[in-house]
Structure formats: C-alpha cells, structure tokens
Write an enzyme that holds these catalytic residues in place. Structure first.
Site, PDB file in Angstrom:
ATOM      1  N   ALA A  56     -16.534 -15.349   1.925  1.00  0.00           N
ATOM      2  CA  ALA A  56     -15.971 -14.793   3.257  1.00  0.00           C
ATOM      3  C   ALA A  56     -17.278 -13.911   3.687  1.00  0.00           C
ATOM      4  O   ALA A  56     -17.372 -13.722   5.104  1.00  0.00           O
ATOM      5  CB  ALA A  56     -14.978 -13.669   3.173  1.00  0.00           C
ATOM      6  N   SER A  72      -4.728 -17.931  -0.913  1.00  0.00           N
ATOM      7  CA  SER A  72      -4.534 -19.190  -1.733  1.00  0.00           C
ATOM      8  C   SER A  72      -3.422 -20.118  -1.289  1.00  0.00           C
ATOM      9  O   SER A  72      -3.205 -21.144  -1.426  1.00  0.00           O
ATOM     10  CB  SER A  72      -4.183 -18.928  -3.249  1.00  0.00           C
ATOM     11  OG  SER A  72      -3.217 -18.114  -3.390  1.00  0.00           O
ATOM     12  N   TYR A 129      -0.511   0.340 -11.286  1.00  0.00           N
ATOM     13  CA  TYR A 129      -0.713   0.789  -9.802  1.00  0.00           C
ATOM     14  C   TYR A 129      -1.811   2.110  -9.801  1.00  0.00           C
ATOM     15  O   TYR A 129      -2.655   2.252  -9.013  1.00  0.00           O
ATOM     16  CB  TYR A 129       0.561   0.883  -8.869  1.00  0.00           C
ATOM     17  CG  TYR A 129       0.944  -0.583  -8.727  1.00  0.00           C
ATOM     18  CD1 TYR A 129       2.111  -1.014  -9.499  1.00  0.00           C
ATOM     19  CD2 TYR A 129       0.395  -1.358  -7.737  1.00  0.00           C
ATOM     20  CE1 TYR A 129       2.583  -2.263  -9.249  1.00  0.00           C
ATOM     21  CE2 TYR A 129       0.844  -2.473  -7.649  1.00  0.00           C
ATOM     22  CZ  TYR A 129       1.932  -3.072  -8.382  1.00  0.00           C
ATOM     23  OH  TYR A 129       2.482  -4.255  -8.233  1.00  0.00           O
ATOM     24  N   HIS A 185       2.324  -6.566   2.853  1.00  0.00           N
ATOM     25  CA  HIS A 185       2.691  -6.175   1.606  1.00  0.00           C
ATOM     26  C   HIS A 185       2.691  -4.822   0.964  1.00  0.00           C
ATOM     27  O   HIS A 185       2.487  -4.278  -0.100  1.00  0.00           O
ATOM     28  CB  HIS A 185       1.717  -7.112   0.541  1.00  0.00           C
ATOM     29  CG  HIS A 185       2.003  -8.551   0.597  1.00  0.00           C
ATOM     30  ND1 HIS A 185       1.341  -9.646   0.154  1.00  0.00           N
ATOM     31  CD2 HIS A 185       3.386  -9.238   1.371  1.00  0.00           C
ATOM     32  CE1 HIS A 185       1.947 -10.678   0.414  1.00  0.00           C
ATOM     33  NE2 HIS A 185       2.931 -10.554   1.094  1.00  0.00           N
ATOM     34  N   CYS A 240      13.836  10.442   0.179  1.00  0.00           N
ATOM     35  CA  CYS A 240      13.894  10.602   1.511  1.00  0.00           C
ATOM     36  C   CYS A 240      13.472   9.439   2.407  1.00  0.00           C
ATOM     37  O   CYS A 240      13.213   9.343   3.621  1.00  0.00           O
ATOM     38  CB  CYS A 240      12.844  12.001   1.820  1.00  0.00           C
ATOM     39  SG  CYS A 240      10.868  11.695   1.905  1.00  0.00           S
ATOM     40  N   CYS A 297       9.842  15.542   1.108  1.00  0.00           N
ATOM     41  CA  CYS A 297      10.954  16.287   0.725  1.00  0.00           C
ATOM     42  C   CYS A 297      11.069  17.087  -0.418  1.00  0.00           C
ATOM     43  O   CYS A 297      12.212  17.868  -0.742  1.00  0.00           O
ATOM     44  CB  CYS A 297      11.974  15.153   0.660  1.00  0.00           C
ATOM     45  SG  CYS A 297      12.032  14.331  -0.693  1.00  0.00           S
TER      46      CYS A 297
HETATM   47  N1  APR Z   1     -14.550 -15.415  -0.122  1.00  0.00           N
HETATM   48  C1  APR Z   1     -13.499 -16.318   0.449  1.00  0.00           C
HETATM   49  N2  APR Z   1     -12.492 -16.700  -0.265  1.00  0.00           N
HETATM   50  C2  APR Z   1     -12.478 -16.311  -1.432  1.00  0.00           C
HETATM   51  C3  APR Z   1     -13.422 -15.303  -2.148  1.00  0.00           C
HETATM   52  C4  APR Z   1     -14.790 -15.238  -1.354  1.00  0.00           C
HETATM   53  N3  APR Z   1     -15.562 -14.374  -1.920  1.00  0.00           N
HETATM   54  N4  APR Z   1     -12.986 -15.244  -3.510  1.00  0.00           N
HETATM   55  C5  APR Z   1     -11.739 -15.954  -3.549  1.00  0.00           C
HETATM   56  N5  APR Z   1     -11.400 -16.449  -2.432  1.00  0.00           N
HETATM   57  C6  APR Z   1     -10.166 -17.177  -2.296  1.00  0.00           C
HETATM   58  C7  APR Z   1      -9.756 -17.919  -3.479  1.00  0.00           C
HETATM   59  O1  APR Z   1     -10.483 -19.303  -3.367  1.00  0.00           O
HETATM   60  C8  APR Z   1      -8.179 -18.202  -3.288  1.00  0.00           C
HETATM   61  O2  APR Z   1      -7.914 -19.116  -2.582  1.00  0.00           O
HETATM   62  O3  APR Z   1      -9.390 -16.266  -1.972  1.00  0.00           O
HETATM   63  C9  APR Z   1      -7.968 -16.616  -2.643  1.00  0.00           C
HETATM   64  C10 APR Z   1      -7.166 -15.688  -3.223  1.00  0.00           C
HETATM   65  O4  APR Z   1      -5.991 -15.868  -3.662  1.00  0.00           O
HETATM   66  P1  APR Z   1      -4.989 -15.126  -4.553  1.00  0.00           P
HETATM   67  O5  APR Z   1      -5.630 -14.561  -5.724  1.00  0.00           O
HETATM   68  O6  APR Z   1      -3.819 -15.749  -4.899  1.00  0.00           O
HETATM   69  O7  APR Z   1      -4.489 -14.026  -3.537  1.00  0.00           O
HETATM   70  P2  APR Z   1      -3.855 -13.967  -2.253  1.00  0.00           P
HETATM   71  O8  APR Z   1      -3.631 -15.255  -1.683  1.00  0.00           O
HETATM   72  O9  APR Z   1      -4.023 -12.867  -1.322  1.00  0.00           O
HETATM   73  O10 APR Z   1      -2.338 -13.373  -3.130  1.00  0.00           O
HETATM   74  C11 APR Z   1      -1.141 -13.585  -1.969  1.00  0.00           C
HETATM   75  O11 APR Z   1       0.223 -12.903  -4.059  1.00  0.00           O
HETATM   76  O12 APR Z   1      -0.019 -11.587  -5.858  1.00  0.00           O
HETATM   77  C12 APR Z   1       0.690 -11.586  -4.726  1.00  0.00           C
HETATM   78  O13 APR Z   1       1.131  -9.649  -3.160  1.00  0.00           O
HETATM   79  C13 APR Z   1       0.162 -10.431  -3.679  1.00  0.00           C
HETATM   80  O14 APR Z   1      -0.715 -10.357  -1.562  1.00  0.00           O
HETATM   81  C14 APR Z   1      -0.769 -11.049  -2.736  1.00  0.00           C
HETATM   82  C15 APR Z   1      -0.276 -12.395  -2.548  1.00  0.00           C
END
Ligand code: APR
Length: 235
Positions: free
Chosen positions: A220, A178, A56, A109, A120, A139
């Site tokens: 996006a 996703s 992290y 998250h 604390c 603290c």
């Molecule tokens: N524009 C739009 N969508 C995109 C782009 C982009 N440029 N790049 C990737 N994606 C999409 C992918 O197709 C995928 O469906 O974003 C999604 C990312 O999915 P993950 O990597 O699974 O991330 P997320 O859904 O945010 O994960 C959820 O899982 O690991 C934990 O706590 C963590 O908050 C996170 C949670």
C-alpha cells in the site's frame, strides 16, 4: 462542465500493515494467534469477559505506539484536495487515518479509542485498559463498558450511509482488504451494479479480485501514493 467523479474508498488491515499493525488473515496474523470465537463475538464476551477485555486492552495499547504510513498520508492528501464527493470507509479500528489528517472518514467496525457503555449507550473516548472495569466517564456506571468494536454476528455501523455513498459513487477503490468479511466484501458488487468503476489496490489477489475492473498488486505504501498522484493529476 464535466462532473467531478465522486469517490468511495474502502480500507482494511493491509493499509496499516506497514505501520506494524497485524492483519487478521495473513500468516501469523491475529486470527492465527487467537480464535475468533474466543475474542471477537458477543458470546465470547458473555462467556469469558476477562479474556476479551485483555485482548482488546493489548490491541488498544499497541496501536497508540504506531504511526501512520505513506498510504494513510496519501489518502489524507486526496481527502483534503479532492474537489468532489469523497468518503473513506474503513474496516480498521486504529486511528491512523485520522492521525494522518483524514476527515471524510467513517469506521464501520468501530474504533479502539472509544468504549461503549452498556448502561448509558455512550461512546466515550477511551485510551486506558478496561480489564479493571472502570466507571463510565459519562454516566458513572461501573463495569459496564465494553470495547466499541463490531464483533462477528453484530451489525456494522452506519450501513445506511455506506450504501447511499456506494450507490452514488463513480469510482469505488478497495485498499488492503481480503474480501473475506461481509457486508464490506459485497460493496464492490453494489458499486459496480450501480455503474461505478472499481479498482483494487492490494498486496496480492483478494477473494474479491474477480469483481474489480482493475487490480494492482503491491504494498500500500507504494500503490496508494502512486494512485493518489494520478487522481490529483500529478502522476
Ligand atoms: N499493502 C497492501 N495490502 C496488504 C499489505 C500491504 N502492505 N499487507 C497485507 N495486505 C493485504 C492482504 O493481502 C490481505 O488481502 O491486506 C489484506 C488483509 O486482509 P485481512 O487480514 O483479512 O483483513 P481485513 O480484510 O481488513 O479483515 C476484514 O475481518 O477480522 C475481521 O473485523 C475484522 O475488519 C476486519 C475484517
């Protein structure tokens, strides 16, 4: 006078991908580079705190070098100009929504830029590494701070507020996620069951695409400004 629709927007790692922040499950994504069990569970932190803190610390340092993109900026514009209820619920732990100007926003998250003091229970703003076990600025307790991130097996933040907003919205929009992780992945069904229209904006079909009235696929930084212009009647 017609009611102004209330909007709930759920964002995930895909909205920050074009800012150079790794997503989790794409090819070469974070969970291919690291095992979830090693870095993102309370058990991992108990077993090997150094490994978790270094992971992290690396992420916290990296996101401070990144900039918001056109998707964050378009959502901040909608946030500023939408006359009705609006809430952005982000799964992301970066601060790019805020840096773009977003304000009607919650991090379900956690965030990289606060720490959680287990002595604390404070959540002080924190931008430095935690590996050297610094003292809590609130603290003074040494070595009691952990990343303020919701790990697997832990309850996300503000779930009551999230369910209230999702249960009352007219439009639920999911961007760059996703649909792999609950409870966030279940919100579309919750919204739909309560009568909301549902829209997905994602690079590709997600695990939850089936549940949306409409899905648009693409980056996006193209889809979100287009959609925001439509909403603000500038389409
Ligand atoms: N524009 C739009 N969508 C995109 C782009 C982009 N440029 N790049 C990737 N994606 C999409 C992918 O197709 C995928 O469906 O974003 C999604 C990312 O999915 P993950 O990597 O699974 O991330 P997320 O859904 O945010 O994960 C959820 O899982 O690991 C934990 O706590 C963590 O908050 C996170 C949670």
């Amino acid at each position: 006078m017609a009611k102004i629709p209330s909007i709930v927007i759920l964002t995930g790692a895909g909205v920050s991908a074009e800012s150079g922040i790794d997503t989790f499950r794409s090819e070469g994504g974070l969970w291919e580079q690291h095992r979830v069990e090693d870095v993102a569970t309370p058990e991992a932190f108990a077993r090997d705190p150094d490994l978790v803190l270094r992971f992290y610390d690396m992420r916290r340092a990296a996101i401070q070098t990144k900039q918001p993109n056109a998707a964050h900026e378009a959502l901040a514009r909608l946030d500023a100009e939408w006359p009705g209820e609006l809430l952005i619920i982000t799964q992301n732990v970066d601060d790019l929504h805020e840096r773009a100007g977003g304000s009607r926003l919650l991090h379900m998250h956690g965030t990289h830029l606060t720490a959680w003091c287990l002595a604390c229970d404070g959540r002080p703003e924190w931008r430095e590494p935690l590996i050297d076990r610094p003292a809590c600025p609130q603290c003074g307790a040494a070595g009691q701070m952990r990343p303020d991130i919701v790990w697997f097996g832990e309850m996300p933040y503000e779930m009551e507020r999230i369910y209230a907003a999702v249960g009352a919205c007219d439009l639920f929009v999911s961007i760059g996620t996703s649909g792999a992780v609950y409870p966030a992945a279940g919100l579309v069904r919750e919204a739909r069951a309560r009568g909301a229209m549902t829209l997905e904006l994602n690079l590709e079909p997600s695990q939850g695409s089936y549940f949306f009235h409409e899905s648009r696929h693409g980056p996006a930084t193209r889809l979100v400004p287009e959609w925001v212009s439509e909403m603000l009647g500038q389409g």
